[in-house]
Write a protein that holds these residues in place. Structure first.
Motif: not given
Length: 152
Positions: A69-71, A83-94
């Motif tokens: 899963w990535f978005d 955007t990746l999922n960290f323990g059911e918490a999606p977070e945006r990274l650059y």
């Protein structure tokens, strides 16, 4: 002053271009087959963008996995956002390409490692790069090619 060819910098530029090309294809077409990536990057790099809680948890480097899963993968000339999922918490990274320390696709035993002066203190600051790729005839083994053996 003698002019010389900076092969280390040229190799890093080519390797980052390869990462950009692979990620651009994935952004357009998705991950093919069993391919997936482990990307380790320097969280202290000035261009790296991540949530404060992630920066606190990973104060120097972080490895992310792009697999199931990535978005919203967006690939640019200087880096990529996802955007990746960290323990059911999606977070945006650059992640700027220059912040990447390793890029690995274990499904085909391929990996790139970028080393800096801190990694090779006796190397007088010269960039160092290693490419690891599977030998198709012997899939269970990989070969590491170190550029150091070609330096004088």
């Amino acid at each position: 002053m003698t002019r010389s060819i900076d092969y280390g910098t040229l190799m890093h530029r080519a390797m980052r271009g390869l990462i950009q090309e692979v990620l651009t294809d994935v952004a357009t077409n998705g991950l093919p087959g069993a391919h997936h990536f482990f990307i380790t990057f320097d969280t202290t790099h000035p261009g790296a963008e991540l949530a404060d809680w992630l920066r606190e948890r990973y104060p120097s480097e972080m490895t992310v996995v792009m697999q199931h899963w990535f978005d919203a993968l967006e690939v640019g000339d200087d880096g990529f956002g996802v955007t990746l999922n960290f323990g059911e918490a999606p977070e945006r990274l650059y992640v700027p390409y220059e912040a990447i320390r390793t890029f690995v696709d274990p499904s085909v035993e391929f990996g790139l490692r970028f080393e800096t002066q801190e990694d090779e203190e006796d190397d007088a600051g010269a960039p160092h790069a290693e490419v690891e790729e599977a030998d198709p005839a012997h899939e269970e083994t990989g070969e590491v090619v170190s550029l150091d053996k070609f330096r004088k």
